[in-house]
Design an enzyme around this catalytic site. Structure first.
Site, PDB file in Angstrom:
ATOM      1  N   TYR A 241      90.478  88.076 118.094  1.00  0.00           N
ATOM      2  CA  TYR A 241      90.104  86.569 118.492  1.00  0.00           C
ATOM      3  C   TYR A 241      89.228  86.372 119.801  1.00  0.00           C
ATOM      4  O   TYR A 241      88.106  85.846 119.636  1.00  0.00           O
ATOM      5  CB  TYR A 241      91.440  85.911 118.628  1.00  0.00           C
ATOM      6  CG  TYR A 241      91.063  84.468 119.629  1.00  0.00           C
ATOM      7  CD1 TYR A 241      90.461  83.292 119.300  1.00  0.00           C
ATOM      8  CD2 TYR A 241      91.819  84.376 120.655  1.00  0.00           C
ATOM      9  CE1 TYR A 241      90.320  82.224 119.720  1.00  0.00           C
ATOM     10  CE2 TYR A 241      91.732  82.956 121.340  1.00  0.00           C
ATOM     11  CZ  TYR A 241      90.994  82.160 120.786  1.00  0.00           C
ATOM     12  OH  TYR A 241      90.622  81.020 121.389  1.00  0.00           O
ATOM     13  N   LYS A 245      85.087  85.669 119.656  1.00  0.00           N
ATOM     14  CA  LYS A 245      84.788  84.354 120.537  1.00  0.00           C
ATOM     15  C   LYS A 245      83.456  84.846 121.563  1.00  0.00           C
ATOM     16  O   LYS A 245      82.910  84.061 121.994  1.00  0.00           O
ATOM     17  CB  LYS A 245      85.955  83.853 121.309  1.00  0.00           C
ATOM     18  CG  LYS A 245      86.884  83.186 120.482  1.00  0.00           C
ATOM     19  CD  LYS A 245      86.196  81.932 119.672  1.00  0.00           C
ATOM     20  CE  LYS A 245      85.865  80.749 120.483  1.00  0.00           C
ATOM     21  NZ  LYS A 245      85.493  79.421 119.922  1.00  0.00           N
TER      22      LYS A 245
END
Length: 496
Positions: A241, A245
């Site tokens: 994640y 990002k």
């Protein structure tokens, strides 16, 4: 930047604006949509990009997952029988997805929007720590690229606001600055991150799995998940994640040109503090897992150092910061990064949450409480080593004994052994994913955010028509927030 503002300036900024919002079905997206519609009914149009096959399906999703939620109750009471017609007038649902070029929109709609949109808010993302690498890359990396390319086509655009996370910093310690990522930058020294190479790796892995007829859907899913985690750790990030990002931020900074871009990096987002519905939330965060597990008595221990600071920020404060930033940076040809965090201005140790939780459930015993109405106090481990030792003695050793007994009895306990073995591996996997957060030793600098706060004139909470844009964590009494707002909210909205 506007030299000085108040709530009235911020509210006025949104009058007559057309705003494209991605991620509106998520927690933060709902809070943003509700706040804009509530404080500025004269907003021209909110275009909500929703993943769906067609406009009808997208509209149903918005009705079910956005405007139909409890958070819109205040707005419903305000408009009464006219609520649905108000939403129909102000909200336009679009069927599309940021993973596609032109957001999956047809040429006619694309032309219409490019001449209409004033502000873009990109909140769409996959937030699963252990997501498939291809899925996370599509949404968090290529999605940022596609949004940026679309923004360049918008002739009236005043602002592109991108929601990221403060934890793109990985596992850094000390003071973490509001600095942009440069293309190719990795957190592990000596490594160069080539985003194109990562995309090619994903494509090649997919190709190899497709060529192997023996590769099941389950195997493909596991392979892509493991690949994401492997690549993240290779470059210094703890999970897929935050790794993807960070790459998304890199592409935005690299491709934006003269676009005015604001990147919002919140820490762990928690329940609404003040308006419109204190305690409301959706989605289980790390700290909420502990609260729910304690309430249900399904979690007797957890990996967390109670002396460390947990950086959390209420969802309404994040949205307030987003809206003020939009007004402050409208039309600027610059990129600005904001840490919407609390660890520097008003640090809260995990012990505050632990104590508040114990007191709350002592005063409000849940159904799972024992005969005396009390819950067993949770045990916490402050290091991975102590947690692993506890798991080895109390779980792994008995599991190994069961394995040997199962062999001796010709597989009589095979099903039980397999079930417990899966649970053990799952817990250890969760520890690996959560440890970077529960044992985090960094502190997020928020000098940019503090400057933004200073631009707002000091005012009472109820001012300028009753609308507040407070995003100062110093105003939060953490013990009171957890005891009176957040924990009751977890019990009400997340505990089934």
């Amino acid at each position: 930047m506007i030299s000085q503002m108040d709530s009235g300036n911020v509210v006025a900024f949104f009058r007559g604006r057309s705003i494209l919002i991605t991620g509106s079905t998520g927690f933060l997206g709902k809070v943003l949509v509700e706040k804009i519609l509530r404080v500025q009914p004269d907003v021209k149009k909110l275009y909500l990009l929703v993943r769906a096959n067609d406009v009808e399906s997208a509209t149903r999703r918005v009705q079910d997952e956005v405007t139909g939620k409890e958070i819109f109750q205040v707005l419903k009471e305000k408009h009464g029988d006219g609520f649905e017609s108000f939403v129909e007038e102000k909200v336009c649902t679009l069927a599309g997805d940021i993973i596609y070029e032109n957001l999956g929109l047809d040429s006619a709609k694309l032309t219409e929007l490019s001449n209409e949109i004033d502000i873009i808010v990109n909140g769409a993302a996959t937030t699963n720590f252990y997501e498939r690498y291809d899925v996370a890359f599509d949404s968090n990396v290529l999605g940022a690229k596609n949004i940026c390319e679309f923004a360049k086509k918008c002739t009236k655009l005043k602002m592109l606001l991108h929601v990221s996370t403060a934890y793109v910093a990985g596992e850094q310690e000390g003071l973490i600055l509001e600095k942009p990522f440069l293309m190719g930058q990795a957190l592990r020294e000596g490594r160069h991150l080539d985003i194109t190479s990562e995309l090619n790796l994903i494509k090649e892995t997919r190709r190899e799995m497709k060529a192997s007829n023996r590769c099941s859907e389950k195997t493909e899913k596991r392979t892509m998940k493991e690949l994401g985690l492997k690549r993240a750790k290779h470059f210094g990030w703890p999970n897929t994640y935050v790794f993807t990002k960070a790459m998304g931020e890199m592409l935005l900074g690299h491709l934006r040109g003269d676009l005015p871009v604001v990147i919002i990096r919140p820490s762990i987002i928690t329940s609404i503090l003040k308006e419109p519905l204190p305690g409301w939330m959706e989605g289980i965060r790390t700290i909420d897992s502990v609260i729910i597990g304690y309430a249900k008595q399904t979690l007797s221990f957890f990996l967390v150092d109670l002396n460390l600071i947990m950086d959390v920020i209420p969802g309404d404060m994040v949205v307030n910061a987003m809206m003020v930033a939009m007004a402050a940076h409208s039309g600027e040809q610059a990129q600005t990064i904001y840490h919407v965090t609390s660890s520097l201005r008003n640090p809260a140790p995990y012990a505050v949450l632990s104590d508040a939780g114990h007191r709350y459930f002592f005063a409000n015993p849940p159904p799972r409480a024992g005969k005396n109405g009390r819950l067993r106090r949770m045990r916490f481990f402050s290091t991975v080593a102590s947690f692993r030792a506890h798991m080895a003695i109390n779980y792994k050793l008995p599991l190994e004994i069961l394995r040997l007994v199962n062999i001796a009895l010709c597989g009589m306990f095979s099903r039980r052994y397999d079930e417990l073995s899966r649970k053990y591996k799952f817990v250890m996997h969760l520890v690996e994913l959560y440890a970077p957060y529960t044992l985090f030793k960094g502190c997020f600098d928020d000098i940019n955010t503090e400057k933004l706060r200073i631009t707002m004139r000091k005012q009472e909470d109820k001012n300028d028509g009753g609308y507040c844009f407070d995003f100062d964590p110093k105003s939060i009494d953490w013990d009171e927030y957890f005891y009176k707002v957040h924990i009751p909210g977890v019990v009400k909205y997340l505990c089934d």
